[in-house]
Design a protein around this motif. Structure first.
Motif, PDB file in Angstrom:
ATOM      1  N   VAL A  21       0.813  -1.219   0.000  1.00  0.00           N
ATOM      2  CA  VAL A  21       0.000   0.000   0.000  1.00  0.00           C
ATOM      3  C   VAL A  21       0.847   1.271   0.000  1.00  0.00           C
ATOM      4  O   VAL A  21       0.338   2.369  -0.237  1.00  0.00           O
ATOM      5  CB  VAL A  21      -0.988   0.031   1.191  1.00  0.00           C
ATOM      6  N   ARG A  22       2.150   1.142   0.252  1.00  0.00           N
ATOM      7  CA  ARG A  22       3.042   2.305   0.232  1.00  0.00           C
ATOM      8  C   ARG A  22       3.630   2.540  -1.154  1.00  0.00           C
ATOM      9  O   ARG A  22       4.353   3.508  -1.360  1.00  0.00           O
ATOM     10  CB  ARG A  22       4.181   2.103   1.229  1.00  0.00           C
ATOM     11  N   VAL A  78      -0.138  -1.048  10.344  1.00  0.00           N
ATOM     12  CA  VAL A  78       0.976  -1.390  11.232  1.00  0.00           C
ATOM     13  C   VAL A  78       0.763  -0.726  12.586  1.00  0.00           C
ATOM     14  O   VAL A  78       0.158   0.344  12.686  1.00  0.00           O
ATOM     15  CB  VAL A  78       2.338  -0.944  10.655  1.00  0.00           C
ATOM     16  N   GLY A  79       1.285  -1.361  13.617  1.00  0.00           N
ATOM     17  CA  GLY A  79       1.246  -0.780  14.946  1.00  0.00           C
ATOM     18  C   GLY A  79       2.531  -0.022  15.225  1.00  0.00           C
ATOM     19  O   GLY A  79       3.573  -0.282  14.616  1.00  0.00           O
ATOM     20  N   HIS A 129      11.680   9.714  13.877  1.00  0.00           N
ATOM     21  CA  HIS A 129      10.663  10.310  13.013  1.00  0.00           C
ATOM     22  C   HIS A 129      10.444   9.502  11.738  1.00  0.00           C
ATOM     23  O   HIS A 129       9.329   9.501  11.187  1.00  0.00           O
ATOM     24  CB  HIS A 129      11.006  11.761  12.662  1.00  0.00           C
ATOM     25  N   GLU A 130      11.483   8.800  11.292  1.00  0.00           N
ATOM     26  CA  GLU A 130      11.283   7.958  10.105  1.00  0.00           C
ATOM     27  C   GLU A 130      10.265   6.851  10.372  1.00  0.00           C
ATOM     28  O   GLU A 130       9.533   6.424   9.462  1.00  0.00           O
ATOM     29  CB  GLU A 130      12.610   7.356   9.613  1.00  0.00           C
ATOM     30  N   GLU A 151       2.548   6.323   6.342  1.00  0.00           N
ATOM     31  CA  GLU A 151       2.550   5.816   4.972  1.00  0.00           C
ATOM     32  C   GLU A 151       1.641   4.611   4.820  1.00  0.00           C
ATOM     33  O   GLU A 151       0.913   4.473   3.834  1.00  0.00           O
ATOM     34  CB  GLU A 151       3.978   5.446   4.541  1.00  0.00           C
ATOM     35  N   THR A 152       1.671   3.715   5.811  1.00  0.00           N
ATOM     36  CA  THR A 152       0.872   2.497   5.729  1.00  0.00           C
ATOM     37  C   THR A 152      -0.571   2.726   6.167  1.00  0.00           C
ATOM     38  O   THR A 152      -1.508   2.324   5.472  1.00  0.00           O
ATOM     39  CB  THR A 152       1.491   1.389   6.605  1.00  0.00           C
ATOM     40  N   ASN A 153      -0.757   3.367   7.315  1.00  0.00           N
ATOM     41  CA  ASN A 153      -2.088   3.449   7.917  1.00  0.00           C
ATOM     42  C   ASN A 153      -2.971   4.551   7.354  1.00  0.00           C
ATOM     43  O   ASN A 153      -4.199   4.449   7.428  1.00  0.00           O
ATOM     44  CB  ASN A 153      -1.962   3.664   9.431  1.00  0.00           C
TER      45      ASN A 153
END
Length: 269
Positions: A53-54, A82-83, A93-94, A101-103
């Motif tokens: 999805v990213r 992702v959790g 921060h990354e 990006e995922t959620n």
């Protein structure tokens, strides 16, 4: 009635797999997605497509493959997520950006990829799997809460923007369910010299206990099925234990400080 075509992101395990298997028993044609097909050589619950999805290139490729084969898409379930846990100050921060990006960005990429087809069909349903955690800022889960809250609010806007095309959108916020999400979750390490060491360590233990003691994810699948069968889906749905759902009601009822105190007591902070 024509068989409905369903696409579930993150369908190879956990809640996504439970949803896919349940919908399959109800006669739906189910496609799930996974970032790496080679990890699931024996997966035969339903069809799996390789998709991250990213990565919009993989999204467009997978959606095109599905449409070439089926000619339509009736339901998109944005489940991949992702959790992330940790003191916000000490979370790289990354890792925060990866979680968004995922959620958050991931579901938006998916929605943008399927909207042209659904608009062409003059029909379609998008179900965004969010979280009860998205209704409140939880200590040491603040970033996760933020990603899910952002998706909840954006869905409200998307519903209004796409209603004239015959497209429906909704959110489904689960509480804690017994899945393997903790294994793939990023959690900031508990540092010996951290001022958050004791508070974060205790909270992380409680979080893990809540997940491992969660309900059967088939409850989420049942809720998804009910949403699909609804003529006019609501804006927001919740699924979880009574107390998890009641916590949202309490947030509306109590003052901000009273609710904050309730959370502090729960996490023993």
């Amino acid at each position: 009635m024509e068989q409905k075509i369903v696409l579930i992101t993150g369908g190879s395990s956990g809640i996504g797999k439970s949803i896919g298997n349940f919908l399959k028993t109800k006669g739906f044609k189910v496609y799930g997605t996974t970032r790496n097909l080679t990890k699931y050589p024996d997966f035969n619950d339903f069809d799996l497509l390789e998709l991250d999805v990213r990565n919009t290139t993989t999204i467009n490729k997978a959606v095109s493959m599905l449409l070439d084969k089926e000619g339509r898409l009736d339901v998109l379930i944005n489940n991949a997520g992702v959790g992330i846990t940790g003191p916000i100050e000490e979370t790289p921060h990354e890792e925060i950006l990866k979680a968004f990006e995922t959620n958050f960005h991931g579901p938006l990429h998916m929605i943008k990829a399927v909207l042209p087809q659904m608009r062409k069909q003059r029909s379609g349903l998008v179900i965004n799997i969010t979280s009860i955690a998205g209704y409140m800022g939880l200590p040491y889960r603040g970033i996760y809460s933020a990603t899910k809250s952002a998706l909840e609010i954006t869905t409200e806007a998307l519903r209004m923007e796409t209603k004239d095309f015959g497209i429906q959108m909704t959110n489904l916020a689960p509480g804690d369910f017994a899945t393997n999400i903790a294994n793939g979750r990023y959690h900031a390490p508990i540092l010996d010299d951290s001022p958050y060491k004791e508070a974060y360590g205790g909270t992380l233990k409680l979080i893990n206990e809540d997940v491992s003691g969660g309900n059967d994810p088939v409850q989420v699948a049942l809720k998804v099925y009910g949403i699909i069968m609804a003529k006019n889906p609501k804006v927001h749905y919740k699924v979880g234990s009574f107390m998890q759902k009641f916590s949202i009601f309490l947030k509306r009822l109590l003052s901000d400080k009273a609710y904050e105190k309730l959370l502090l007591n729960h996490y023993k902070l």
